[in-house]
Design an enzyme around this catalytic site. Structure first.
Site, short mmCIF file in Angstrom:
data_model
loop_
_atom_site.label_atom_id
_atom_site.label_comp_id
_atom_site.label_asym_id
_atom_site.label_seq_id
_atom_site.Cartn_x
_atom_site.Cartn_y
_atom_site.Cartn_z
N GLU A 185 0.83 -1.22 0.00
CA GLU A 185 0.00 0.00 0.00
C GLU A 185 0.86 1.26 0.00
O GLU A 185 0.80 2.08 0.92
CB GLU A 185 -0.95 -0.01 1.20
CG GLU A 185 -2.04 -1.06 1.08
CD GLU A 185 -3.15 -0.92 2.13
OE1 GLU A 185 -2.90 -0.31 3.18
OE2 GLU A 185 -4.26 -1.41 1.89
N GLU A 206 -5.78 -8.10 -1.05
CA GLU A 206 -6.46 -7.90 0.23
C GLU A 206 -7.92 -7.58 -0.04
O GLU A 206 -8.22 -6.71 -0.86
CB GLU A 206 -5.89 -6.71 1.02
CG GLU A 206 -4.56 -6.95 1.65
CD GLU A 206 -4.11 -5.79 2.55
OE1 GLU A 206 -4.98 -5.09 3.12
OE2 GLU A 206 -2.90 -5.58 2.66
#
Ligand code: BGP
Length: 474
Positions: free
Chosen positions: A179, A372
């Site tokens: 991320e 995710e």
């Protein structure tokens, strides 16, 4: 029709949220170990409150997490029972280079992960390895100011080269930085950044981002040199922005906010800075130091695939103050009246996943990987520790259906899907155990009490069937 027979089904975790054992096996502390449970966690995560030592009166959930450091054999066995084809995990940087600037890696740390990869291989589970998932060795923060400093590129490069060489033949799928766009929203979590008085925060963040982008490209280059079979991906905290109304300025705001995240992926997937970012630096007077060779480094090694996390979409407006807000994955959003929310206020939007897949595929024309996705919820086990988590099954079912639609109806190329927190773990944003994502329950509470016992939830058997039928039976 249907998903490719080699579609990679599995689950995802991160070292700092599962391992514990933070001072075992030669490991030293990292930024993420410093995030306390409770109110101050937000300020520390944002780099607005310095916490570079464990302080009296705080509880630090990462210290023990779910103790996977000692339970990994048992946990992998459960993943294998579910039929995982892939397990996404991260390496702890400070387990391998305890100080970050060590000349030699810590053999005990390297051996620990080698054991895990061998165990996964026994079960025919492909590891998908994140080189850094929200971690920077603490020493690099104290001594060099973390990613603000160009030296971090060298330390990261040494670390990446060490693991790429050591795990050649054992690991094929790599993600350079988890991320990466979180650096803009939680600079301490995303890059070990602690702000100082007088900082131009935007400049600090984008300078650190530049260093991470160069480091990521160098790791990609090394990965391809070490083994041409290696597949390297970048990783975005995903979820697109909707304009709250059809006012043109709301749409413009949505485009701009999407670009805050795309900025990173544009560089990593296309190999150069997008014009809108260069113009932003110019208009806002941000001086970002780059070396002449950086352009070439970025251009030479774009990633092979694009991965992202997806929990919800976001809604924005040019008139933010007029609307009610709610939380999202790290950054907030206007409340979308057309969506339901989780107990933590994250808005549930499966179609948003299909739309994101389409947008990203149009933009990058590279295979995508959903690394995710999941539902954080309060689970109440019965007297045997069993959880009937139909709400989680519903969430996953709808999102996997959206993924299938993107592939089967829209023709998007997707390599795999790893459900987040396939085993209950510490929440990154809140530090809670009670915000559970798992298909496996772990007996542990928010204050660190519990036996650590693992128990399959109802979703365990459901997901097992999904994998066995390659997504045909949801
Ligand atoms: C992402 C992180 C994960 C994970 C997930 C869920 O931002 O990559 O580490 O934690 O979100 O978020 P949370 O734990 O805050 O519910």
């Amino acid at each position: 029709m249907g998903l490719d027979k080699n579609f990679l089904w599995g689950g995802a975790t991160a070292a700092n949220q599962v391992e514990g054992g933070v001072l075992e096996g030669g490991r030293k502390l990292a930024n993420i170990d410093m995030l306390p449970y409770g109110e101050d966690r937000k300020k520390v995560s944002a780099g607005e409150m310095e916490m570079l030592e464990w302080e009296e009166g705080y509880y630090y959930p990462a210290a023990e997490a779910i103790d996977m450091y000692h339970h990994y054999m048992e946990d992998i066995k459960l993943f294998a029972e579910m039929g995982f084809k892939v397990y996404r995990m991260s390496l702890s940087w400070s387990r391998i280079f305890p100080n970050g600037d060590d000349a030699e890696p810590n053999e005990e740390g390297l051996a620990f992960y080698e054991e895990i990869f061998k165990e996964l291989k026994k079960h025919d589970i492909e590891p998908l390895v994140t080189i850094t998932h929200f971690d920077v060795p603490l020493n690099l923060i104290k001594k060099y100011d973390s990613w603000r400093n160009r030296k971090l590129i060298t330390f990261y490069e040494r670390y990446a080269e060490t693991v790429l060489k050591r795990y050649k033949g054992l690991v094929k799928y790599w993600l350079t930085i988890n991320e990466i766009n979180i650096l803009l929203h939680q600079p301490f979590v995303g890059g070990g950044i602690v702000f100082k008085e007088g900082d131009n925060k935007e400049e600090v963040k984008y300078q650190a981002a530049h260093h991470q982008l160069v480091a990521s490209a160098l790791a990609t280059k090394i990965a391809h040199e070490v083994d041409p079979e290696n597949q390297v991906g970048c990783m975005l905290a995903g979820g697109n922005h909707y304009p709250f109304t059809c006012r043109p300025e709301d749409y413009q705001e949505a485009i701009n906010r999407d670009r805050e995240g795309y900025f990173f992926i544009d560089v990593q997937a296309r190999g150069k800075y997008p014009n809108y970012a260069l113009k932003k630096f110019e208009h806002e007077g941000l001086t970002i130091h780059m070396k002449p060779e950086d352009e070439q480094i970025l251009a030479a090694s774009p990633v092979d695939f694009v991965s992202f996390s997806y929990y919800s979409s976001r809604t924005v407006s040019a008139h933010e103050e007029d609307y009610e807000h709610t939380t999202g994955n790290i950054f907030g959003t206007i409340k979308n009246p057309h969506l339901l929310s989780t107990e933590w206020g994250w808005q549930i939007d499966p179609l948003g996943l299909r739309n994101s897949l389409n947008q990203m595929y149009d933009r990058y024309q590279k295979p995508l990987f959903i690394v995710e996705n999941g539902l954080g919820a309060v689970d109440v086990p019965d007297e045997n520790g069993y959880v009937e988590d139909d709400y989680r099954i519903d969430y996953l079912r709808q999102h996997i259906q959206a993924l299938k639609d993107a592939v089967e109806i829209d023709g998007v190329e997707v390599l795999g899907y790893t459900s987040w927190g396939c085993i209950d773990l510490i929440s990154a944003s809140t530090g809670q155990m009670s915000k559970r994502y798992g298909l496996i329950y772990v007996d542990r509470d928010d204050k660190g009490n519990g036996t650590m016992k693992r128990t399959k939830k109802k979703s365990f058997d459901w997901y097992k069937k999904v994998i066995a039928t390659n997504g045909e039976e949801l």
